[in-house]
Design a protein around this motif. Structure first.
Motif, PDB file in Angstrom:
ATOM      1  N   ALA A 290       0.815  -1.217   0.000  1.00  0.00           N
ATOM      2  CA  ALA A 290       0.000   0.000   0.000  1.00  0.00           C
ATOM      3  C   ALA A 290       0.852   1.273   0.000  1.00  0.00           C
ATOM      4  O   ALA A 290       0.322   2.373  -0.142  1.00  0.00           O
ATOM      5  N   GLY A 291       2.167   1.128   0.170  1.00  0.00           N
ATOM      6  CA  GLY A 291       3.047   2.293   0.206  1.00  0.00           C
ATOM      7  C   GLY A 291       3.125   2.962   1.562  1.00  0.00           C
ATOM      8  O   GLY A 291       3.628   4.073   1.678  1.00  0.00           O
ATOM      9  N   HIS A 292       2.653   2.290   2.596  1.00  0.00           N
ATOM     10  CA  HIS A 292       2.669   2.864   3.942  1.00  0.00           C
ATOM     11  C   HIS A 292       3.907   2.483   4.740  1.00  0.00           C
ATOM     12  O   HIS A 292       4.180   3.069   5.783  1.00  0.00           O
ATOM     13  N   VAL A 293       4.637   1.494   4.238  1.00  0.00           N
ATOM     14  CA  VAL A 293       5.826   0.995   4.923  1.00  0.00           C
ATOM     15  C   VAL A 293       6.906   0.711   3.878  1.00  0.00           C
ATOM     16  O   VAL A 293       6.599   0.249   2.779  1.00  0.00           O
ATOM     17  N   VAL A 294       8.146   1.011   4.239  1.00  0.00           N
ATOM     18  CA  VAL A 294       9.296   0.586   3.440  1.00  0.00           C
ATOM     19  C   VAL A 294      10.136  -0.334   4.316  1.00  0.00           C
ATOM     20  O   VAL A 294      10.052  -0.290   5.550  1.00  0.00           O
ATOM     21  N   THR A 295      10.935  -1.185   3.658  1.00  0.00           N
ATOM     22  CA  THR A 295      11.744  -2.144   4.405  1.00  0.00           C
ATOM     23  C   THR A 295      13.203  -2.025   4.001  1.00  0.00           C
ATOM     24  O   THR A 295      13.541  -1.526   2.923  1.00  0.00           O
ATOM     25  N   ARG A 296      14.053  -2.512   4.909  1.00  0.00           N
ATOM     26  CA  ARG A 296      15.479  -2.623   4.615  1.00  0.00           C
ATOM     27  C   ARG A 296      16.064  -3.715   5.489  1.00  0.00           C
ATOM     28  O   ARG A 296      15.556  -3.988   6.580  1.00  0.00           O
ATOM     29  N   TRP A 297      17.112  -4.343   4.998  1.00  0.00           N
ATOM     30  CA  TRP A 297      17.813  -5.379   5.761  1.00  0.00           C
ATOM     31  C   TRP A 297      19.023  -4.759   6.437  1.00  0.00           C
ATOM     32  O   TRP A 297      19.737  -3.953   5.842  1.00  0.00           O
ATOM     33  N   GLU A 298      19.234  -5.131   7.695  1.00  0.00           N
ATOM     34  CA  GLU A 298      20.433  -4.708   8.418  1.00  0.00           C
ATOM     35  C   GLU A 298      21.126  -5.949   8.954  1.00  0.00           C
ATOM     36  O   GLU A 298      20.479  -6.828   9.524  1.00  0.00           O
ATOM     37  N   GLN A 299      22.420  -5.977   8.766  1.00  0.00           N
ATOM     38  CA  GLN A 299      23.211  -7.099   9.259  1.00  0.00           C
ATOM     39  C   GLN A 299      23.234  -7.068  10.779  1.00  0.00           C
ATOM     40  O   GLN A 299      23.435  -6.014  11.378  1.00  0.00           O
ATOM     41  N   GLY A 300      23.054  -8.229  11.401  1.00  0.00           N
ATOM     42  CA  GLY A 300      23.141  -8.327  12.851  1.00  0.00           C
ATOM     43  C   GLY A 300      24.591  -8.340  13.304  1.00  0.00           C
ATOM     44  O   GLY A 300      25.481  -8.751  12.565  1.00  0.00           O
ATOM     45  N   GLU A 301      24.827  -7.869  14.518  1.00  0.00           N
ATOM     46  CA  GLU A 301      26.189  -7.848  15.049  1.00  0.00           C
ATOM     47  C   GLU A 301      26.705  -9.259  15.294  1.00  0.00           C
ATOM     48  O   GLU A 301      27.859  -9.563  15.025  1.00  0.00           O
ATOM     49  N   ARG A 302      25.874 -10.111  15.846  1.00  0.00           N
ATOM     50  CA  ARG A 302      26.310 -11.461  16.192  1.00  0.00           C
ATOM     51  C   ARG A 302      25.477 -12.548  15.529  1.00  0.00           C
ATOM     52  O   ARG A 302      25.800 -13.715  15.632  1.00  0.00           O
ATOM     53  N   GLY A 303      24.429 -12.170  14.912  1.00  0.00           N
ATOM     54  CA  GLY A 303      23.533 -13.166  14.338  1.00  0.00           C
ATOM     55  C   GLY A 303      23.103 -12.776  12.939  1.00  0.00           C
ATOM     56  O   GLY A 303      23.729 -11.942  12.295  1.00  0.00           O
ATOM     57  N   PRO A 304      22.015 -13.371  12.498  1.00  0.00           N
ATOM     58  CA  PRO A 304      21.531 -13.073  11.148  1.00  0.00           C
ATOM     59  C   PRO A 304      21.005 -11.639  11.048  1.00  0.00           C
ATOM     60  O   PRO A 304      20.715 -10.994  12.053  1.00  0.00           O
ATOM     61  N   GLY A 305      20.901 -11.175   9.826  1.00  0.00           N
ATOM     62  CA  GLY A 305      20.354  -9.847   9.604  1.00  0.00           C
ATOM     63  C   GLY A 305      18.878  -9.786   9.964  1.00  0.00           C
ATOM     64  O   GLY A 305      18.224 -10.810  10.152  1.00  0.00           O
ATOM     65  N   ARG A 306      18.396  -8.563  10.058  1.00  0.00           N
ATOM     66  CA  ARG A 306      16.980  -8.344  10.379  1.00  0.00           C
ATOM     67  C   ARG A 306      16.360  -7.443   9.328  1.00  0.00           C
ATOM     68  O   ARG A 306      16.996  -6.522   8.827  1.00  0.00           O
ATOM     69  N   LYS A 307      15.110  -7.702   9.047  1.00  0.00           N
ATOM     70  CA  LYS A 307      14.351  -6.861   8.136  1.00  0.00           C
ATOM     71  C   LYS A 307      13.664  -5.782   8.972  1.00  0.00           C
ATOM     72  O   LYS A 307      12.852  -6.092   9.855  1.00  0.00           O
ATOM     73  N   TYR A 308      14.004  -4.543   8.713  1.00  0.00           N
ATOM     74  CA  TYR A 308      13.413  -3.415   9.434  1.00  0.00           C
ATOM     75  C   TYR A 308      12.277  -2.821   8.618  1.00  0.00           C
ATOM     76  O   TYR A 308      12.353  -2.739   7.388  1.00  0.00           O
ATOM     77  N   PHE A 309      11.258  -2.389   9.325  1.00  0.00           N
ATOM     78  CA  PHE A 309      10.081  -1.779   8.720  1.00  0.00           C
ATOM     79  C   PHE A 309      10.012  -0.331   9.178  1.00  0.00           C
ATOM     80  O   PHE A 309      10.245  -0.032  10.350  1.00  0.00           O
ATOM     81  N   GLU A 310       9.697   0.555   8.228  1.00  0.00           N
ATOM     82  CA  GLU A 310       9.626   1.974   8.551  1.00  0.00           C
ATOM     83  C   GLU A 310       8.386   2.583   7.914  1.00  0.00           C
ATOM     84  O   GLU A 310       8.091   2.332   6.737  1.00  0.00           O
ATOM     85  N   LEU A 311       7.675   3.392   8.668  1.00  0.00           N
ATOM     86  CA  LEU A 311       6.484   4.069   8.166  1.00  0.00           C
ATOM     87  C   LEU A 311       6.892   5.155   7.173  1.00  0.00           C
ATOM     88  O   LEU A 311       7.847   5.906   7.424  1.00  0.00           O
ATOM     89  N   THR A 312       6.205   5.242   6.060  1.00  0.00           N
ATOM     90  CA  THR A 312       6.449   6.289   5.068  1.00  0.00           C
ATOM     91  C   THR A 312       5.642   7.538   5.440  1.00  0.00           C
ATOM     92  O   THR A 312       4.733   7.477   6.283  1.00  0.00           O
ATOM     93  N   PRO A 313       5.926   8.674   4.796  1.00  0.00           N
ATOM     94  CA  PRO A 313       5.084   9.860   5.033  1.00  0.00           C
ATOM     95  C   PRO A 313       3.599   9.583   4.723  1.00  0.00           C
ATOM     96  O   PRO A 313       2.716  10.028   5.459  1.00  0.00           O
ATOM     97  N   GLU A 314       3.348   8.806   3.665  1.00  0.00           N
ATOM     98  CA  GLU A 314       1.960   8.447   3.339  1.00  0.00           C
ATOM     99  C   GLU A 314       1.358   7.574   4.440  1.00  0.00           C
ATOM    100  O   GLU A 314       0.177   7.688   4.763  1.00  0.00           O
TER     101      GLU A 314
END
Length: 112
Positions: free
Chosen positions: A60-84
């Motif tokens: 719907a365009g209300h959230v964007v995602t990005r992957w961040e590498q974990g310090e000691r483990g697997p990466g995590r998918k982060y979710f962020e609210l868009t202006p819309e």
């Protein structure tokens, strides 16, 4: 005291707004969202409910995602609210408050 278990059909309405409200505080990942929902009284929200909801918000365009590498483990998918997404949250939260007031008044017998 045991946590309240809410009927699933009661959660369907406010759950999207609750997730968006959490994301309004800043980017985070799925497990943290589920934990915050549980701590806020929504009960245990399983991944099979949460991740499709987040996917719908992304489409719907209300959230964007990005992957961040974990310090000691697997990466995590982060979710962020868009202006819309923030606009949608503001508008729908106001409607939800009105709906909740109306529902409480009706069920309580003070509305005809």
């Amino acid at each position: 005291m045991a946590a309240q278990t809410w009927p699933g059909d009661w959660l369907r309405g406010p759950l999207t707004l609750a997730v968006m409200r959490i994301l309004d505080d800043g980017p985070t990942y799925g497990y943290a969202i589920a934990t915050r929902l549980e701590e806020s009284g929504f009960g245990t929200i399983k991944g099979g409910t949460l991740y499709p909801l987040l996917g719908r918000l992304e489409v719907a365009g209300h959230v964007v995602t990005r992957w961040e590498q974990g310090e000691r483990g697997p990466g995590r998918k982060y979710f962020e609210l868009t202006p819309e997404g923030r606009i949608d949250l503001t508008e729908k939260a106001a409607l939800w408050r009105e709906f909740a007031r109306h529902t409480a008044a009706f069920i309580g017998g003070t509305c005809s």
